[in-house]
Design an enzyme around this catalytic site. Structure first.
Site, PDB file in Angstrom:
ATOM      1  N   HIS A   1       0.816  -1.215   0.000  1.00 55.98           N
ATOM      2  CA  HIS A   1       0.000   0.000   0.000  1.00 55.98           C
ATOM      3  C   HIS A   1       0.850   1.266   0.000  1.00 55.98           C
ATOM      4  CE1 HIS A   1      -3.523  -2.458   0.890  1.00 55.98           C
ATOM      5  NE2 HIS A   1      -2.944  -2.943   1.968  1.00 55.98           N
ATOM      6  N   ASP A   2       1.644   1.426   1.048  1.00 57.63           N
ATOM      7  CA  ASP A   2       2.307   2.712   1.276  1.00 57.63           C
ATOM      8  C   ASP A   2       3.407   3.042   0.276  1.00 57.63           C
ATOM      9  OD1 ASP A   2       0.667   3.404   3.432  1.00 57.63           O
ATOM     10  OD2 ASP A   2       1.855   2.181   4.789  1.00 57.63           O
TER      11      ASP A   2
END
Length: 299
Positions: A237-238
Site C-alpha cells: 500500500h504505502d
C-alpha cells in the site's frame, strides 16, 4: 527512472511493514529530501510506530533526519490496531537497530515550523497512516497548512470491498473525522486507495531481486514477513504514495466528488458519493511501479 525529483517531503507514518518499505525507498533512492518522519498511531501504538521510524533511520545511518512524535489517538474515537498483520513490534519480527536518539517535539507544531520556514508549496507531505496529524495541523496552524505543496495520502477505497468494514479502508476507518477535515480543506490532495494498492504485490523473484545493499536486504526481509501464502505479498500500500510522488505518469488519476462516512457503523471512514472534489488514483502500471520500487530499494 523518471527525471530526478527536487521536492522536499515530510513523511507522516505509522510503521508498519509496508510503511517501512516505503520509508526505505524514500531514504535510499536519492530522490527525496526528507525533512523528518512524523509518527502517528495507526498500525500499532504511538510508542512503537515512533520507535520504528527511528530504527529505519538508524539502519541507513540517517541521524540527520529527526523523528517527531505525533497524535497518540484519533480526533474523536478509539483507534484500530493491526498487530495481527504487522506483528506486536509493527515490523513482523524483522530486527532493526535501535534509534540514534529519542524523538522530539510534537508533530503538528513541528510541521507548522517547517512549512513557515520554507517557500510556500515547496514541501510535500506523504501521508502513510491515519490523517490525525494533518487534521490537527489544519485545525491549529491553518496558515502553515496552506503552505503545503502536495498532500499524497494512502487511504480509502472507491470500488470493491474495504479491509476493515464492507467499504472502509484501515487508515480512513481509524480517524474518519480527520479524513473529513483534510478533504474539506482545499489542499492539493491526491488519494491512493485500495483500488490501486491491491494491484501492487511482490512475488518471491521480486524479493530476491532486492537483496543488494542495506536498504534492499531490509526491504526484502520486511516484504517476506508480509507474505500471505509463500507466493505473493499482501498489497504494498504505502510504497505507492512514494511512487506516485516520483512518477505520476504510472498512475491514472481522476477527480471524483466524495464525502466521508462519519457514522459509528461498520463503514465509518468509507468514501461516499458527495460534493467534495478530490483527486484519486484509480489505475496503476503495475510493472512500471514495481520496477521503480526495485530500482530505489536496490540502488
Amino acid at each position: 527512472m523518471s527525471a530526478p525529483s527536487t521536492r522536499r517531503v515530510i513523511i507522516d507514518t505509522d510503521p508498519g511493514l509496508d510503511d517501512a518499505v516505503a520509508i526505505l525507498f524514500a531514504l535510499n533512492s536519492g530522490r527525496f529530501d526528507v525533512l523528518g518522519l512524523t509518527s502517528v498511531a495507526g498500525n500499532i501504538g504511538i510508542d512503537i510506530t515512533t520507535k520504528n521510524a527511528g530504527r529505519l533511520l538508524a539502519l541507513l545511518d540517517r541521524e540527520n533526519i529527526p523523528v517527531i512524535t505525533g497524535a497518540a489517538a484519533p480526533l474523536a474515537r478509539k483507534g484500530i490496531e493491526e498487530a495481527g498483520i504487522h506483528g506486536n513490534d509493527g515490523l513482523g519480527g524483522v530486527v532493526l537497530p535501535e534509534p540514534f536518539a529519542r524523538p522530539h517535539g510534537y508533530a503538528p507544531y513541528w510541521m507548522a515550523e517547517q512549512l513557515h520556514a520554507s517557500h510556500a508549496h515547496s514541501v510535500d507531505i506523504l501521508a502513510l497512516g491515519p490523517l490525525t496529524n494533518i487534521a490537527l495541523l489544519l485545525r491549529d496552524h491553518a496558515d502553515a497548512a496552506r503552505r503545503i505543496g502536495r498532500l499524497i495520502v494512502m487511504g480509502g477505497v472507491v470500488h470493491g470491498r474495504g479491509n476493515v468494514g464492507p467499504h472502509s479502508e484501515f487508515n480512513f476507518a481509524c480517524d474518519p473525522e480527520a479524513v473529513d477535515v483534510v478533504l474539506r480543506s482545499g489542499l492539493d490532495v491526491t488519494l491512493v486507495p485500495l483500488d490501486v494498492t491491491r494491484k501492487v504485490r511482490a512475488n518471491v523473484a521480486f524479493v530476491q531481486s532486492l537483496r543488494t545493499g542495506t536498504a534492499g536486504n531490509a526491504a526484502a526481509d520486511l516484504i517476506s514477513a508480509y507474505f500471505q501464502d509463500g507466493l505473493e505479498s499482501r498489497p504494498l500500500h504505502d510504497p505507492c504514495v512514494m511512487l506516485l510522488a516520483l512518477a505520476p505518469e504510472l498512475f491514472r488519476v481522476e477527480t471524483r466528488n466524495v464525502s466521508v462516512d462519519l457514522s459509528d457503523g461498520p463503514d465509518a471512514g468509507a468514501l461516499l458519493a458527495g460534493t467534495i472534489p478530490v483527486k484519486i488514483a484509480m489505475e496503476v502500471d503495475v510493472a512500471g511501479a514495481l520496477n521503480l520500487l526495485a530500482e530505489g530499494l536496490a540502488a
